[in-house]
Write a protein that holds these residues in place. Structure first.
Motif, mmCIF file in Angstrom:
data_model
loop_
_atom_site.group_PDB
_atom_site.id
_atom_site.type_symbol
_atom_site.label_atom_id
_atom_site.label_comp_id
_atom_site.label_asym_id
_atom_site.label_seq_id
_atom_site.Cartn_x
_atom_site.Cartn_y
_atom_site.Cartn_z
ATOM 1 N N LYS A 65 -0.735 -6.623 2.110
ATOM 2 C CA LYS A 65 0.680 -6.498 2.488
ATOM 3 C C LYS A 65 0.926 -5.509 3.611
ATOM 4 O O LYS A 65 2.051 -5.365 4.059
ATOM 5 N N ARG A 66 -0.090 -4.763 4.044
ATOM 6 C CA ARG A 66 0.177 -3.701 5.010
ATOM 7 C C ARG A 66 0.729 -4.293 6.311
ATOM 8 O O ARG A 66 0.361 -5.390 6.704
ATOM 9 N N LYS A 67 1.618 -3.518 6.889
ATOM 10 C CA LYS A 67 2.271 -4.058 8.088
ATOM 11 C C LYS A 67 1.943 -3.174 9.286
ATOM 12 O O LYS A 67 2.818 -2.668 9.957
ATOM 13 N N GLY A 68 0.722 -2.941 9.527
ATOM 14 C CA GLY A 68 0.347 -2.120 10.678
ATOM 15 C C GLY A 68 0.757 -0.674 10.486
ATOM 16 O O GLY A 68 0.891 -0.207 9.350
ATOM 17 N N GLY A 69 0.989 0.041 11.541
ATOM 18 C CA GLY A 69 1.317 1.470 11.415
ATOM 19 C C GLY A 69 0.007 2.233 11.414
ATOM 20 O O GLY A 69 -0.946 1.827 10.724
ATOM 21 N N VAL A 70 -0.046 3.322 12.143
ATOM 22 C CA VAL A 70 -1.304 4.046 12.334
ATOM 23 C C VAL A 70 -1.849 4.587 11.007
ATOM 24 O O VAL A 70 -3.040 4.447 10.707
ATOM 25 N N ALA A 120 -6.422 1.864 5.464
ATOM 26 C CA ALA A 120 -6.983 0.520 5.276
ATOM 27 C C ALA A 120 -8.439 0.473 5.743
ATOM 28 O O ALA A 120 -9.280 -0.163 5.109
ATOM 29 N N SER A 121 -8.737 1.167 6.837
ATOM 30 C CA SER A 121 -10.106 1.064 7.349
ATOM 31 C C SER A 121 -11.096 1.716 6.385
ATOM 32 O O SER A 121 -12.239 1.276 6.283
#
Ligand code: BGC
Length: 414
Positions: free
Chosen positions: A312-317, A323-324
């Motif tokens: 569900k993550r929507k980008g963002g630093v 996430a990585s």
């Protein structure tokens, strides 16, 4: 992946690039051979007294039981000439998974699940996701429950014999055949009855992990069985000749069985979420990701939550940095599991002539975000390109129930 995150994972010894598939699969082969010879090894290499060549009698109904870390399934299965039908399947909580119970309570609970099915069938195949030494009669002497299942005084219990005796005491009829098989063997046999080609490896990657494969009798030095072949339950989760990172060691120290099941603690569903949590917490302490209060308040993290976050993550630093880290540990788990399969293929020669079939079950393999892509990438890179082996991955619904039915039907065919 950002350089700062990559450096952090490298410094901690947690980076997927630090898994050397050659080294890991060679170490596995040495441990397999030591275990087969009865020498000191982190792999139990349990002989199962099943041969992948044994004929399977088809037709008739069979009771299939499936005991895992969380659930206990009781099913009625019909093995047709070319199909497997699940006529009935009920799921209950695994006895002993919600607090300690006594051995007697365990036996009574299992009997109460079998009794309603005994009017339909008198052969039972019991898929058991815990280590048990298999006897030539194909009963199992329990080594011990794990994965948080607690049944007092249960180590050493002859599972099928004790359940049969209890059934009689309770006034039910004694099953005509009752065989115990590890879940990896159930996956392997379930795969074989559905699609037979080349060697089949049974592989589970769910709450726990393990593999089984067919070994030639002459290599099983600890048994006197020079001819034919026998399926071996490796108890691969115990594999210990691995380079561990800082958080692998921290996690291990917090478990009920430190020093045990080293490999399982690096890849399987019962531990991977927690391993990701420990790594994220340290990354936050070092300012690599935001030090959110919720991150430090937690002591557990479910892999299902990790997968939902990644999906569900929507980008963002900030989200990308976290996430990585999650993805790196999932990738490492995939690379390690390919290395273990590679070790088995190196030991047996599987996939040289005919494609090997890898019959897989388990939530991490089937559901963890991106696991399958990483698995396919490393399998292609190492199994196909480096070792020159061909393989196919087989995942089927109800594979282990079909395997139980096949196992009970092999006994009947003897
Ligand atoms: C158990 C194995 C089982 C595996 C997968 C491990 O924890 O020791 O017997 O096959 O989990 O369920």
């Amino acid at each position: 992946m950002k350089k700062s995150i990559s450096d952090f994972l490298m410094d901690s010894g947690m980076h997927p690039a630090q898994v050397n598939m050659d080294e890991c699969s060679s170490a596995l082969v040495s441990e397999m051979r030591a275990g087969l010879a009865g020498e000191n090894s982190s792999l139990m290499m349990i002989p199962t007294y099943f041969s992948a060549e044994d004929p399977i009698e088809r037709g008739g109904k069979v009771i299939a039981l499936d005991a895992g870390g969380t659930n206990f399934r009781a099913a009625l299965v019909e093995l047709g000439e070319s199909s497997v039908s699940i006529l009935r399947s009920d799921v209950f909580p695994m006895p002993g998974s919600r607090g300690a119970i006594t051995r007697g309570e365990f036996l009574d609970e299992v009997c109460s699940r079998i009794e309603p099915l005994l009017s339909e069938a008198d052969r039972i195949g019991f898929c058991f996701s815990f280590p048990a030494e298999i006897t030539p009669e194909r009963d199992g002497r329990l080594v011990g429950f794990n994965k948080e299942v607690v049944v007092e005084d249960s180590a050493g219990m002859m599972v099928c014999a004790e359940i049969s005796r209890r059934l009689e005491q309770r006034g039910a009829k004694r099953p005509a055949a009752f065989v115990l098989l590890n879940d990896t063997i159930a996956a392997m046999l379930g795969g074989m009855v559905s699609a037979r080609a080349g060697d089949t490896i049974g592989f589970i990657l769910g709450t726990g992990t393990n593999c089984c494969y067919s070994e030639s009798g002459s290599n099983i030095k600890k048994l006197d069985c020079p001819s034919g072949s026998m399926v071996i339950n490796m108890e691969a989760g115990g594999f210990a000749k691995l380079r561990r990172g800082r958080f692998d060691k921290e996690l291990d120290a917090q478990t009920a069985n430190p020093g045990d099941h080293i490999y399982e603690k690096m890849v399987s569903g019962a531990y991977l979420g927690k391993l990701i949590l420990l790594t994220l917490q340290e990354a936050a302490r070092r300012g690599l990701i935001p030090a959110a209060e919720e991150l430090f308040a937690r002591n557990e993290l479910d892999l299902v939550e990790v997968s939902a976050f990644l999906e569900k993550r929507k980008g963002g630093v900030a989200a990308e940095a976290a996430a990585s880290i999650c993805l790196a540990l999932i990738e490492r788990a995939a690379k390690l599991s390919v290395s273990v399969l590679a070790g088995i293929m190196r030991q047996t020669g599987a996939g040289k002539d005919l494609p090997a079939t890898i019959a897989v079950e388990g939530s991490v393999f089937l559901k963890a975000f991106s696991f399958r892509e990483f698995f396919d990438k490393y399998a292609h890179e190492y199994l196909t390109r480096k070792l020159g082996r061909s393989y196919s991955v087989l995942t089927l619904d109800n594979m282990t129930l079909a395997g139980c039915a096949a196992a009970a039907s092999m006994t009947a065919g003897q």
